[in-house]
Design a protein around this motif. Structure first.
Motif, PDB file in Angstrom:
ATOM      1  N   SER A 769       0.580  -1.332  -0.032  1.00 46.47           N
ATOM      2  CA  SER A 769      -0.117  -0.012   0.051  1.00 46.47           C
ATOM      3  C   SER A 769       0.787   1.090   0.064  1.00 46.47           C
ATOM      4  O   SER A 769       2.038   1.388   0.688  1.00 46.47           O
ATOM      5  N   TYR A 770       0.162   2.285  -0.759  1.00 48.18           N
ATOM      6  CA  TYR A 770       1.229   3.743  -0.581  1.00 48.18           C
ATOM      7  C   TYR A 770       0.700   4.427   0.628  1.00 48.18           C
ATOM      8  O   TYR A 770       1.143   5.618   0.760  1.00 48.18           O
ATOM      9  N   THR A 771      -0.064   3.794   1.652  1.00 47.48           N
ATOM     10  CA  THR A 771      -0.152   4.577   2.886  1.00 47.48           C
ATOM     11  C   THR A 771       0.702   3.862   3.760  1.00 47.48           C
ATOM     12  O   THR A 771       0.712   2.521   3.911  1.00 47.48           O
ATOM     13  N   LEU A 772       1.554   4.498   4.526  1.00 51.20           N
ATOM     14  CA  LEU A 772       2.447   4.209   5.553  1.00 51.20           C
ATOM     15  C   LEU A 772       1.907   4.548   6.819  1.00 51.20           C
ATOM     16  O   LEU A 772       1.437   5.608   7.093  1.00 51.20           O
ATOM     17  N   THR A 773       2.267   3.574   7.860  1.00 54.75           N
ATOM     18  CA  THR A 773       1.433   3.722   9.123  1.00 54.75           C
ATOM     19  C   THR A 773       2.553   3.519  10.277  1.00 54.75           C
ATOM     20  O   THR A 773       3.644   2.778   9.894  1.00 54.75           O
ATOM     21  N   SER A 774       2.518   4.128  11.287  1.00 47.75           N
ATOM     22  CA  SER A 774       3.380   4.046  12.476  1.00 47.75           C
ATOM     23  C   SER A 774       2.627   4.356  13.662  1.00 47.75           C
ATOM     24  O   SER A 774       1.735   4.990  13.737  1.00 47.75           O
ATOM     25  N   ILE A 775       3.556   4.101  14.871  1.00 50.53           N
ATOM     26  CA  ILE A 775       2.837   4.249  16.311  1.00 50.53           C
ATOM     27  C   ILE A 775       3.797   5.902  16.417  1.00 50.53           C
ATOM     28  O   ILE A 775       4.958   5.540  16.405  1.00 50.53           O
ATOM     29  N   VAL A 776       3.298   6.729  17.214  1.00 51.64           N
ATOM     30  CA  VAL A 776       4.131   7.948  17.979  1.00 51.64           C
ATOM     31  C   VAL A 776       4.567   7.368  19.156  1.00 51.64           C
ATOM     32  O   VAL A 776       3.758   6.832  20.104  1.00 51.64           O
ATOM     33  N   LYS A 777       6.019   7.613  19.324  1.00 54.60           N
ATOM     34  CA  LYS A 777       6.539   7.343  20.712  1.00 54.60           C
ATOM     35  C   LYS A 777       6.654   8.434  21.481  1.00 54.60           C
ATOM     36  O   LYS A 777       6.756   9.624  20.839  1.00 54.60           O
ATOM     37  N   PRO A 778       6.508   8.189  22.863  1.00 49.98           N
ATOM     38  CA  PRO A 778       6.496   9.259  23.453  1.00 49.98           C
ATOM     39  C   PRO A 778       7.985  10.050  23.857  1.00 49.98           C
ATOM     40  O   PRO A 778       8.116  11.128  24.413  1.00 49.98           O
ATOM     41  N   SER A 779       8.961   9.286  23.554  1.00 47.62           N
ATOM     42  CA  SER A 779      10.437   9.513  23.805  1.00 47.62           C
ATOM     43  C   SER A 779      10.976   9.947  22.692  1.00 47.62           C
ATOM     44  O   SER A 779      10.989   9.164  21.709  1.00 47.62           O
ATOM     45  N   SER A 780      11.719  11.013  22.671  1.00 48.22           N
ATOM     46  CA  SER A 780      12.645  11.267  21.273  1.00 48.22           C
ATOM     47  C   SER A 780      14.124  10.563  21.390  1.00 48.22           C
ATOM     48  O   SER A 780      14.605  10.603  20.524  1.00 48.22           O
ATOM     49  N   LYS A 781      14.317   9.745  22.405  1.00 45.51           N
ATOM     50  CA  LYS A 781      15.458   9.038  22.402  1.00 45.51           C
ATOM     51  C   LYS A 781      15.310   7.597  21.469  1.00 45.51           C
ATOM     52  O   LYS A 781      14.341   7.076  21.704  1.00 45.51           O
ATOM     53  N   LEU A 782      16.223   7.324  20.957  1.00 46.70           N
ATOM     54  CA  LEU A 782      16.204   6.098  20.224  1.00 46.70           C
ATOM     55  C   LEU A 782      16.665   5.022  21.109  1.00 46.70           C
ATOM     56  O   LEU A 782      17.345   5.037  22.057  1.00 46.70           O
ATOM     57  N   ALA A 783      15.982   4.079  21.064  1.00 44.61           N
ATOM     58  CA  ALA A 783      15.828   2.951  22.043  1.00 44.61           C
ATOM     59  C   ALA A 783      16.560   1.453  21.284  1.00 44.61           C
ATOM     60  O   ALA A 783      16.135   1.388  19.899  1.00 44.61           O
ATOM     61  N   VAL A 784      17.357   0.623  21.576  1.00 42.51           N
ATOM     62  CA  VAL A 784      17.709  -0.488  21.104  1.00 42.51           C
ATOM     63  C   VAL A 784      16.723  -1.544  21.263  1.00 42.51           C
ATOM     64  O   VAL A 784      15.734  -1.688  22.136  1.00 42.51           O
ATOM     65  N   ILE A 785      16.388  -2.001  19.734  1.00 43.57           N
ATOM     66  CA  ILE A 785      15.317  -2.872  19.691  1.00 43.57           C
ATOM     67  C   ILE A 785      15.608  -4.466  19.692  1.00 43.57           C
ATOM     68  O   ILE A 785      14.712  -5.414  20.079  1.00 43.57           O
ATOM     69  N   GLU A 786      16.971  -4.784  19.342  1.00 38.04           N
ATOM     70  CA  GLU A 786      17.385  -5.885  19.447  1.00 38.04           C
ATOM     71  C   GLU A 786      18.824  -5.907  19.357  1.00 38.04           C
ATOM     72  O   GLU A 786      19.675  -5.078  18.957  1.00 38.04           O
ATOM     73  N   ALA A 787      19.323  -6.696  20.216  1.00 38.35           N
ATOM     74  CA  ALA A 787      20.933  -6.905  20.220  1.00 38.35           C
ATOM     75  C   ALA A 787      21.211  -8.313  20.195  1.00 38.35           C
ATOM     76  O   ALA A 787      20.718  -9.097  20.864  1.00 38.35           O
ATOM     77  N   LYS A 788      21.998  -8.600  19.250  1.00 35.91           N
ATOM     78  CA  LYS A 788      22.196 -10.245  18.953  1.00 35.91           C
ATOM     79  C   LYS A 788      23.755 -10.318  18.877  1.00 35.91           C
ATOM     80  O   LYS A 788      24.302  -9.458  18.052  1.00 35.91           O
ATOM     81  N   ALA A 789      24.409 -11.309  19.344  1.00 38.66           N
ATOM     82  CA  ALA A 789      25.718 -11.589  19.207  1.00 38.66           C
ATOM     83  C   ALA A 789      25.744 -12.797  18.013  1.00 38.66           C
ATOM     84  O   ALA A 789      25.304 -13.819  18.143  1.00 38.66           O
ATOM     85  N   THR A 790      26.285 -12.423  17.073  1.00 38.72           N
ATOM     86  CA  THR A 790      26.183 -13.348  15.639  1.00 38.72           C
ATOM     87  C   THR A 790      27.388 -14.005  15.539  1.00 38.72           C
ATOM     88  O   THR A 790      27.563 -15.057  14.696  1.00 38.72           O
ATOM     89  N   ASP A 885      21.854 -14.624  21.716  1.00 41.26           N
ATOM     90  CA  ASP A 885      22.870 -15.574  21.570  1.00 41.26           C
ATOM     91  C   ASP A 885      22.871 -16.319  20.052  1.00 41.26           C
ATOM     92  O   ASP A 885      21.917 -17.122  19.932  1.00 41.26           O
ATOM     93  N   GLU A 886      23.572 -15.855  19.128  1.00 45.22           N
ATOM     94  CA  GLU A 886      23.675 -16.533  17.779  1.00 45.22           C
ATOM     95  C   GLU A 886      24.791 -16.982  17.464  1.00 45.22           C
ATOM     96  O   GLU A 886      25.094 -17.184  16.182  1.00 45.22           O
ATOM     97  N   ILE A 887      25.733 -17.173  18.381  1.00 42.19           N
ATOM     98  CA  ILE A 887      26.930 -17.704  18.414  1.00 42.19           C
ATOM     99  C   ILE A 887      27.104 -19.044  18.050  1.00 42.19           C
ATOM    100  O   ILE A 887      26.426 -19.921  18.862  1.00 42.19           O
ATOM    101  N   ARG A 888      27.753 -19.685  16.864  1.00 43.66           N
ATOM    102  CA  ARG A 888      27.807 -21.053  16.619  1.00 43.66           C
ATOM    103  C   ARG A 888      29.122 -21.476  17.572  1.00 43.66           C
ATOM    104  O   ARG A 888      30.106 -20.911  17.191  1.00 43.66           O
ATOM    105  N   PRO A 889      28.726 -22.463  18.352  1.00 50.81           N
ATOM    106  CA  PRO A 889      30.011 -22.915  19.271  1.00 50.81           C
ATOM    107  C   PRO A 889      30.772 -23.875  18.419  1.00 50.81           C
ATOM    108  O   PRO A 889      30.412 -24.202  17.194  1.00 50.81           O
ATOM    109  N   GLU A 890      31.935 -24.195  19.035  1.00 49.04           N
ATOM    110  CA  GLU A 890      32.873 -25.019  18.585  1.00 49.04           C
ATOM    111  C   GLU A 890      33.706 -25.972  19.484  1.00 49.04           C
ATOM    112  O   GLU A 890      33.560 -25.663  20.414  1.00 49.04           O
ATOM    113  N   PHE A 891      34.051 -26.989  18.747  1.00 48.15           N
ATOM    114  CA  PHE A 891      34.570 -27.948  19.856  1.00 48.15           C
ATOM    115  C   PHE A 891      36.383 -27.300  19.807  1.00 48.15           C
ATOM    116  O   PHE A 891      36.955 -26.909  18.827  1.00 48.15           O
ATOM    117  N   ASN A 892      36.959 -27.618  20.745  1.00 44.75           N
ATOM    118  CA  ASN A 892      38.358 -27.435  20.882  1.00 44.75           C
ATOM    119  C   ASN A 892      39.204 -28.237  20.136  1.00 44.75           C
ATOM    120  O   ASN A 892      38.839 -29.338  19.636  1.00 44.75           O
TER     121      ASN A 892
END
Length: 1007
Positions: A769-790, A885-892
């Motif tokens: 659709s050419y109509t774009l929607t979003s939610i208004v956030k109360p804070s102007s600060k950027l927040a982390v929405i995902e952190a993953k160890a690849t 945790d998305e780290i592929r483990p290894e054998f030593n």
């Protein structure tokens, strides 16, 4: 000592002034002359025994040679000192330098000094220099000392400078003077700081003139860019072949050897043939003007295959009469964008003498500000006339006969349009003079012609059209030009009447595409029934030698896009020319790899990174669509394209092509973030898009009516674009239709935007659709929405909006200190990098600072006052987040072997992992493991987990021999697909990676 005992070569020597400063001398003659002048200080020592002429006689010889002159009274003045100015003249005359008319020094009255041009010439050659470099003073009247010239002598003859000295020279010159004394060139006990006399200078100059005179270059001739002929002063001609071609019309130094002497002479390759593209411009949106810096060959310059205009298709190319300007006409369906940068690639264009083939890519920006005009009006007999416009004009306007008035009366007759700028009006007019007025004709930027009267003449025409020229494009297309406009024709063919072609008329040209190719030799093309607008008809023929297309197809660009419905990514690949559908739609010609160079596999990609679905080729756009059938991560990927061929009669195969691309944002993220802010009495909404947006035209993003907040239109607001991708909506009169909770906090609010274009003119879409929607956030600060160890060296941090500036020191990884999870430690990243979309920050950890593979309960921490911020300077939130945790483990590397049963030779091989070990399926685990003993593959009896991070593999040996080797391999690709051996089935479920472990039985055997 004989004069002729000295041999001088072109080496780097220096002349030292009284302050001890050095300047490298570049020419053999400069060094030799300076050395000769040094001899003048000690003529009685160095030349006294061999001198055959008195100083006066020597002076006369030099005078006859034009090197020295006497005083006005006729005397030589040999007892006088020689000044720096006089020395400059002697130098210039002796080595036949041209005086230089510049002014480099600031001495009083220097600009009018008689020796200025000599001083400048000697200075430019590095022979002389000023007394005061800082103040730029030369001191023309100053004298030259013995010790100064002694230094030149020592360097010229490469004499060893002793460390122990015993002379009265200045400290800086003692070594040089001592070397000259030791070499027998200078008497002991004289005043080394004394000035030289003209007599001494004459003796030395004569010795140089007699013993060291060498031929000079009297003239040169550049035969071509790699061959120069020098005519020497003795009449000989020296031919010099250059390794590197001379640049046209640029002075260049050429070195050569003649009679054991090395010469350096400046030459200029003067040529009027082209060496490069000088400029590219577009004053309208249909024609690109390429100006060369000289003349080019007509045939290659007018071959449209030799030009590529970005995102456009070339119709034809016309070379100017002076052979310096090529005008590229774009095809009728393609148009440049006004004031948007583009580029043209020129290839295989030869200059007029065929000494160079021009290959160059030049950027340009079309600027169309000129209204179209009538260039000429031509009578085509009494039944029609032709109007030629000054630039390409729109077809729809040309067709309207009401836009033409002849002698004040609207034309009643049909109008033909001949692309790009010709209108042929079929109307009967009497012979004689007429006046034409044209109105409402627009160019392709929308500029409309000004109604101006144009005089023209109608005359009788009784001669049929004649062929002016014919040229080919590859073996299947020819362009035939006639001396007048063509109305109709019966048939065009080559060779035999059955070899007909499809004909496109363009005013006085017929472009013919044959189904059967021309031969590589000369061909005869027949045009039957060619008729002009007066009804004159004839059969014509023309001979042509075809131009073979030998240009390989190349990839212009590769883009990663997303399907609006599925969210899967696909590739859009544009080629430089038409390619064969069969090769373009072969799936194995396309390969996708990750940043590590490994093939990407998934739902729609096989193990080699090739798409499962068949690519689709669009011949009109020269583009191939490759569906990947998977959703790529926001990361860099390598796309490889190979084995695609063009549609030339003799097909050309592309060279293997590779490019790094970035995956686009996911569908639904056309708007990346919306936030609310109060600044004094202003209420502000910020709407941030994933790309920069337009601020003009239908798709502009800075119109209030394009936005709804909670379904309501906005009133009394100001809207503008900041940072290119962010729209700011502000007001002082209302609350922007926002909903607030009873405690005054911001409630749940929705915002929508519609018909928004990016800066390239593409409409942004969300779920189709050419109509774009979003939610208004109360804070102007950027927040982390995902952190993953690849990996153990990389953490990807995704934000809910774009960041602009960042630093790795803002972040910490709080991780378990061991596999028990009873303690934690903090690991600080070493560096960071930001994705092209500004959403994902990659934190990197070096080899000595790796994350553990076990990350149960790990957190990503942000420091209290982070400096990482968005484009408005607002810092990110410092809230902590779970570290996925998305780290592929290894054998030593350690492999333990234990006895299970000696009798039947059953053993346990124990692998130790850097994370927990879990088995999801024993049968699959056996398949991803391979155990070899002495090169023979063993059957795995069982696989089980022991302890928290150990895997036990049970095997039987055919024969026990402790001198032989075990090899265990975990096949990571298969394990990654099946996930049979993982770290923790309850949480992360990361598959163990590829590992090969080996060792000698006796070294790893544990009884």
């Amino acid at each position: 000592m004989s004069n002729t005992s000295y041999s001088f070569k072109e080496n780097s020597h220096a002349i030292v002034n009284q302050g001890g400063e050095k300047k490298v001398m570049k020419k053999i003659l400069s060094v030799a002359l300076s050395t000769a002048m040094a001899f003048s200080m000690f003529a009685s020592v160095a030349f006294g025994a061999d001198a055959k002429l008195s100083p006066e006689a020597q002076f006369n010889v030099l005078k006859d040679a034009g090197i020295v002159t006497g005083y006005p009274d006729g005397t030589a003045g040999l007892d006088k000192f020689i000044t720096r100015a006089e020395l400059a003249k002697v130098i210039v005359k002796s080595i036949n330098l041209d005086p230089v008319d510049t002014t480099s020094y600031n001495d009083k009255n220097y600009a009018k000094h008689w020796a200025r041009t000599y001083i400048e010439a000697a200075t430019q050659k590095g022979i002389l220099e000023g007394k005061n470099a800082e103040k730029k003073l030369f001191d023309p009247s100053g004298n030259v000392t013995v010790q100064e010239l002694a230094a030149v002598l020592v360097r010229a003859l490469k004499l060893e400078v002793p460390t122990e000295t015993n002379n009265s020279a200045a400290d800086w010159a003692k070594g040089y003077v001592q070397a000259a004394i030791n070499g027998g060139y200078l008497a002991e006990g004289i005043n080394y700081q004394a000035n030289a006399t003209r007599s001494q200078a004459v003796v030395a100059a004569y010795a140089f003139y007699e013993a060291n005179q060498v031929p000079t270059v009297s003239k040169y001739e550049v035969k071509d860019s790699k061959n120069v002929e020098f005519t020497m002063s003795d009449g000989e001609v020296v031919k010099v072949a250059l390794e590197k071609a001379l640049e046209a019309n640029k002075e260049t130094e050429v070195k050569f050897t003649y009679k054991d002497k090395e010469y350096t002479h400046k030459v200029t390759y003067v040529t009027t043939v082209a060496q490069k593209v000088e400029s590219v411009s577009a004053k309208n949106l249909k024609e690109v003007v390429v100006v060369f810096d000289g003349t080019v060959e007509k045939k290659s310059a007018e071959n449209k295959l030799n030009y590529e205009v970005k995102d456009q298709k070339v119709d034809s190319v016309k070379l100017s009469d002076d052979k310096k300007t090529a005008t590229i006409l774009l095809q009728e369906g393609t148009t440049l964008t006004n004031q948007k940068e583009s580029e043209v690639k020129v290839k295989n264009v030869k200059n007029e003498d065929a000494t160079k083939t021009i290959e160059q890519t030049v950027k340009f920006t079309p600027v169309d500000v000129q209204i179209p005009e009538i260039k000429e009006v031509v009578g085509l007999g009494t039944s029609a006339f032709k109007v030629v416009f000054s630039e390409p004009v729109q077809k729809s306007d040309v067709y309207a006969s009401s836009n033409y008035k002849v002698d004040g009366v609207s034309v009643s007759g049909n109008v033909e349009y001949s692309y790009p700028n010709v209108a042929i009006i079929n109307a009967s007019l009497p012979t004689g003079d007429h006046k034409l007025t044209v109105s409402n004709i627009r160019d392709y930027s929308g500029l409309k012609i000004a109604p101006v009267e144009q005089a023209f003449t109608i005359a009788q025409d009784t001669v049929a059209p004649e062929v002016v020229s014919i040229k080919s494009n590859d073996l299947t297309e020819v362009e035939i030009e006639f001396n007048e406009s063509i109305k109709t024709w019966s048939k065009v063919y080559h060779g035999v009447s059955g070899n007909t072609g499809v004909v496109t008329k363009r005013d006085n040209k017929l472009i013919v595409t044959f189904s059967k190719p021309l031969s590589l030799a000369e061909n005869t093309v027949y045009i039957e029934g060619v008729t002009d607008y007066s009804g004159n008809k004839a059969n014509r023929e023309a001979k042509v030698n075809p131009t073979l297309d030998t240009e390989r197809p190349t990839v212009n660009k590769v883009e990663v896009k997303q399907d609006d419905v599925t969210g899967y990514h696909y590739l859009e690949i544009q080629f430089s020319k038409k390619v064969s559908k069969e090769s373009a739609e072969k799936r194995t010609n396309y390969t996708i790899k990750n940043k590590d160079g490994k093939a990407v596999s998934g739902t729609g990609l096989d193990n080699d990174g090739h798409p499962y679905s068949t690519p689709s080729y669009d011949a009109d756009k020269n583009t191939v669509t490759v569906k990947l059938g998977t959703k790529l991560d926001t990361a860099d990927y390598t796309v490889e394209v190979a084995n695609v061929v063009d549609t030339a009669y003799v097909a050309n195969t592309m060279l293997p092509y590779s490019v790094t691309v970035s995956a686009k944002q996911t569908i639904g993220d056309a708007i990346t973030r919306v936030w609310y802010k109060v600044d004094g009495n202003e209420k502000i909404l910020y709407v941030q898009y994933r790309v920069n947006v337009k601020t003009s035209g239908d798709g502009r993003a800075d119109l209030a009516e394009k936005y709804l907040v909670n379904g309501k239109t906005l009133k009394d607001v100001d809207v503008d674009v900041v940072s290119g991708d962010t729209v700011r909506i502000k007001t002082t009169k209302n609350d922007l239709n926002l909903i607030f909770n009873t405690d005054g906090s911001l409630g749940t609010n929705n915002i929508s935007a519609q018909l928004i274009q990016d800066v390239d003119g593409n409409f942004l879409k969300q779920s189709g659709s050419y109509t774009l929607t979003s939610i208004v956030k109360p804070s102007s600060k950027l927040a982390v929405i995902e952190a993953k160890a690849t990996s153990r060296q990389e953490v990807k941090v995704k934000f809910d909006g774009k960041i602009n500036s960042f630093t790795a020191s803002d972040f910490r990884a709080e991780v378990p200190s061991d596999l028990t999870g009873t303690g934690t430690k903090v690991v600080v990243p070493d560096s960071a990098s930001l994705s092209s979309d500004g959403i994902t920050l990659t934190l990197s950890f070096n080899d000595n600072n790796k994350l553990p593979a076990y990350l149960n309960g790990a957190k990503l921490l942000v420091v209290t006052n982070p400096s990482t911020s968005d484009a408005q300077g607002t810092a990110i939130s410092n809230a902590s987040n779970d570290l996925k945790d998305e780290i592929r483990p290894e054998f030593n590397e350690n492999l333990s072997v234990k006895v299970v049963n000696v009798t039947d030779a059953t053993y346990k091989l124990i692998l130790t992992g850097n994370d927990k070990v879990d088995i999801t399926n024993v049968a699959d685990a056996k398949k991803v493991l391979e155990v070899k003993y002495d090169g023979d593959t063993l059957t795995i009896e069982d696989v089980r987990v022991v302890n928290i991070n150990q895997l036990e593999i049970e095997v039987k040996l055919p024969v026990v021999d402790t001198s032989k080797y075990f090899n265990v391999e975990l096949k990571g690709d298969a394990n990654g697909q099946w996930k049979s051996i993982v770290d923790d089935t309850a949480t992360t479920n990361n598959a163990y990676a590829t590992k090969k472990i080996g060792g000698q039985f006796s070294n790893i055997f544990i009884p």
